[in-house]
Structure formats: C-alpha cells, structure tokens
Enzyme design. Structure first.
Site, short mmCIF file in Angstrom:
data_model
loop_
_atom_site.label_atom_id
_atom_site.label_comp_id
_atom_site.label_asym_id
_atom_site.label_seq_id
_atom_site.Cartn_x
_atom_site.Cartn_y
_atom_site.Cartn_z
N ASN A 121 0.83 -1.21 0.00
CA ASN A 121 0.00 0.00 0.00
C ASN A 121 0.86 1.26 0.00
OD1 ASN A 121 -1.97 -1.91 0.26
ND2 ASN A 121 -2.76 -1.21 2.22
N HIS A 167 -16.52 35.30 -31.68
CA HIS A 167 -17.64 34.51 -32.22
C HIS A 167 -17.33 34.03 -33.65
CE1 HIS A 167 -20.16 35.93 -28.86
NE2 HIS A 167 -19.56 37.10 -29.08
N SER A 289 -5.25 12.59 -49.19
CA SER A 289 -6.47 11.81 -49.36
C SER A 289 -6.20 10.65 -50.30
CB SER A 289 -7.58 12.70 -49.93
OG SER A 289 -8.66 11.91 -50.42
N ASN A 297 -4.27 17.51 -45.64
CA ASN A 297 -5.08 17.56 -44.43
C ASN A 297 -4.22 17.81 -43.19
OD1 ASN A 297 -7.39 16.90 -45.97
ND2 ASN A 297 -6.89 14.73 -45.83
#
Length: 473
Positions: A121, A167, A289, A297
């Site tokens: 422990n 935003h 891709s 990417n």
C-alpha cells in the site's frame, strides 16, 4: 475445439499466501495482475526499495552487511531490467512482487527482510509518486520548448497583421504574433500548474505501512531525502495510502493543457482551410487523401484536438474510480494507473507534435492582409469621436450608423466620404481618413498586453524572462 482451462494458481507461494489453502482461479489471476502495465516502474520500485533498506539498517532492523547485500542485489536486478534480461515468472503479480522475488533468488533469505514493516500500500504509492515527479519535469521541459518556439516566431513575425475574431466573426486588427502569444500565455499557466503540483506529488507515503504506520521506527525524513521528495512526508499514514489527489491533479493539469492545445489546433485548422489560407502545415505534419489528389489535411492538428477529449475522459475515469471508495487502500485504485500512464504518454506526444507543427508552420502574410476588412475599423471610428469628447456610448451608436449606411449602399466604410459621415455627426472632419489604417489600429492598442508591436515584443521578453527563471532557456 474449446480451449482447455488453465490450472488454478497455488496461493501458498504468494507473498500473501500464508492464510490461503485454496487456489486462485486463472481468470482471477489475470484480472488481478498489474505487471503488464506497472513493470515500467521497475526503476522507481528498485530505488524506493534501496532507500527503504538503508532506513531499516538505520533503524537497526537490518545489519549493515545485510543492507549492503540487499542494495547491491537490487542493483543487479536493475541491470537485468536495463539489459532486457529480467525474466517475468508465473506468480509475479506486480512489479513489487517481481522485483522482490528476483532479489531473493539472487541474495537468498536476507531478501525476505526487505519488506519488514512495509506494505504494498505504501510501496505502490511511493513508486508512482517517484515516477510522476520525473514525468512532470519532462512535461514542463516540453511545454517550455513549445513556449520558446512561440516566443521566437512572435518576435520574428511581429510585423504581420491578421484579422482578429470574436464569435468567429470579423472583430479587430491584431498581429499574428499577438494571436500566437495569446496561446503561449495559456501554456505558461499550464506550466505553472505543473510546477505548483510537484511538491504535492513529491510527498513520501513510504513508512506508512498498510495503514497504521511503521512499527520499526524507520526514519521517514531520511527516506524522503534519499528519494529527493522535496514535499517531505505524508503527515497521516491512513491518508498516505489512500491519497490519489496527486493523480487527479496531474491528470487535470494535463487535461487543461490539452484543452488549450486543442483550441490552438482548432484555430490553425480553420486558418489553414481554403477560405482562409492564412497558414499551411509542413508535409511532416500533414497527410493526403486516398481519393482526392489535391488534399493536404492537417491531421496532426486534428489529432491534437481529438486527444484532448481522450485525456479529459481519463480525468473523469480517475475521479469516478475514486468516488465512493472507503478510507485507506482499495484495489479499485489499481484502475487509476493505466489512465495515468495513458495521460502522461499522450501529453508527451501531443506537446512534441505541437512544437513540431509550430516550428515548421508556413504563414501567408498576404492572405492574412487580404482578410482584413473595413468593418474591422468600426471600433476605431467610434474611438475617433471619443478623442473629440463624445461619450463612447454615443460614438458606438454613430459608428454603427456608419456601418449601416455602408451596408445599405453596398459599399465599405472606406467608401464613405467625410460629408457622408458628417450627416451622422458634425465632428467628423478630414482627419478621419487616418482611421482607415490597419497598422495604426493595431498600434493604438499599446497598453500592456495589447497588440501594438511594442506591447507584443514586451510579451515576448516577459515570456523569455519566465523561461529563464524556470531554467527552461
């Protein structure tokens, strides 16, 4: 054909097998073992055991020659681990039992004295704390390098202007370097959190026994010094074996670091997309891709973003494991360790990849400049009237009226004449032309922390001063 069931394991040969006569179900053996993942703690387990052997000798429990034999035997065990020659055997339930079993094979019965007064422990908590101190220090050096790259780029590219967004809508003109230093400021807080939790991680549980303390009066302060635990010793033996705050704190700090890196990555993913085209990842950190030949990417950035969710999941997992466990040690705690290991490993990778992305990232100043639009100077137009004594709440309304006039005419603010503006407020005069300057707009924000060139370079210098003070040049 069904696979034959494995033979039950003999409990009488286990460290805890004295009161057992029955055998353990093989599935339970596998269910219970932690060696497949905690074997990476072999060095910390050996270091802790060597310190404990010295403490037993200091307390008069081991003779000097016995302590030397144990310490040297453990060093031989360490050499086997280093050489990849350590043989894991059936019954090696965890790293602690594996190392002790091998020690006893090497030095004989005296090896059985090592565990005197010690429990797994307090041993396991010590091992993980010792390991984690080193890992947090490495994390800090990695975050420090990321901050250094950000500071260097910010200084070199301080002239570059770009749109600032709120935003995700056009807001005001800012410097590219100001944007970059905004993220570096968050990383600095992450580094501070890692620094601040270190003393709580580096607090010694060893000497607490299973829960009630050590009856052989081992000098816990001596052990703490031997192991470099700057936080001293855990003050209560029951808390020492039950405390996993250090795991939660570390995983939380790592999780928040990953949140910050995820937001940084998200910005760059947006900025690298076709409609923006402000930045481009190097080939080293992008993929293509299988169908579309034109694609490049930003996979490194997307994985940084995704792995933030993984680390947050680990945080929830650790907290869920610990919730509701009764005082002192419970086997549930074993489920924390893989989550901790995964978090630490993930953060190392994420920060190093982020540093690679940032150090090789190509920026496109012309595209950033092209993204600046007249409406981003609407606040400057309001501030023009403020400087002529008009209250800001009124100037905000007047500038909004100018924006509406331009929208109604299908033109930009740049296209409005002084006479047009005078119909909104008589204090607009020929000198309003100075407002239509993006660089001027940035330079007007010259307060501490602002986007002016002077202010951004000041931010860079402060970050370098911080890194130097923290020993992260």
């Amino acid at each position: 054909m069904a696979q034959a069931a494995a033979a039950p394991a003999d409990n009488t040969k286990k460290l805890w097998g004295g009161r057992f006569t029955g055998k353990t179900d093989p599935l339970m053996e596998k269910f219970n073992e932690s060696l497949p993942f905690d074997k990476r703690l072999w060095a910390e387990d050996i270091k802790g055991s060597q310190a404990y052997a010295k403490a037993l000798a200091k307390a008069g429990i081991l003779a000097h020659d016995e302590a030397v034999t144990i310490v040297e035997g453990l060093a031989k065990v360490a050499e086997e681990w280093k050489a990849g020659a350590f043989v894991i055997k059936a019954g090696d339930e965890d790293i602690h039992t594996a190392n002790e079993r091998r020690l006893t094979e090497l030095v004989g019965a005296v090896g059985g004295k090592l565990h005197t007064g010690r429990s797994r422990n307090d041993q396991v908590a010590t091992d993980y704390r010792l390991w984690l101190v080193g890992q947090v220090e490495v994390m800090r050096s990695e975050v420090g390098e990321l901050m250094r790259v950000a500071a260097d780029r910010s200084e070199a590219e301080v002239e570059v202007l770009m749109p600032g967004f709120t935003h995700l809508q056009n807001a005001m003109t800012v410097r590219w370097s100001h944007w970059l230093m905004s993220h570096a400021a968050a990383w600095q807080r992450d580094d501070m959190r890692l620094r601040d939790l270190l003393p709580r991680v580096a607090t010694l549980p060893l000497g607490s026994g299973a829960l009630a303390g050590n009856p052989f009066l081992v000098d816990r302060q001596f052990i703490a010094k031997e192991l470099g635990f700057g936080g001293g010793v855990c003050p209560n033996s029951m808390d020492a074996v039950s405390d996993r705050d250090f795991v939660i704190e570390t995983v939380f700090a790592a999780s928040l670091l990953c949140v910050h890196l995820s937001r940084w990555a998200e910005d760059l993913i947006i900025y690298s997309s076709g409609p923006f085209g402000y930045v481009q990842c190097s080939d080293a950190y992008a993929t293509g891709s299988s169908l579309m030949p034109q694609k490049k990417n930003p996979d490194a950035l997307e994985l940084i973003r995704g792995k933030g969710g993984r680390v947050q999941g680990n945080l929830m997992g650790v907290m869920a494991v610990l919730k509701g466990t009764p005082t002192t040690y419970n086997k549930d705690f074993q489920e924390c360790w893989e989550l901790l290991f995964d978090t630490v490993d993930t953060v190392h990778d994420v920060v190093r990849i982020a540093t690679g992305v940032l150090s090789t990232l190509r920026i496109k100043p012309d595209r950033m400049k092209a993204g600046l639009s007249a409406d981003m100077l609407a606040t400057d137009l309001a501030e023009y009237l403020v400087r002529k004594g008009v209250p800001f709440r009124e100037t905000h309304h007047h500038s909004g009226a100018a924006v509406k006039m331009a929208e109604d005419r299908g033109c930009t603010l740049f296209d409005l004449t002084v006479d047009d503006l005078k119909t909104i407020h008589p204090l607009f005069t020929d000198d309003v032309a100075a407002v239509w300057d993006f660089n001027r707009s940035a330079e007007m924000r010259d307060t501490e922390g602002g986007t002016s060139k002077r202010s951004v370079l000041e931010q860079v210098q402060k970050m370098r001063t911080y890194l130097a003070a923290e020993g992260q040049h």
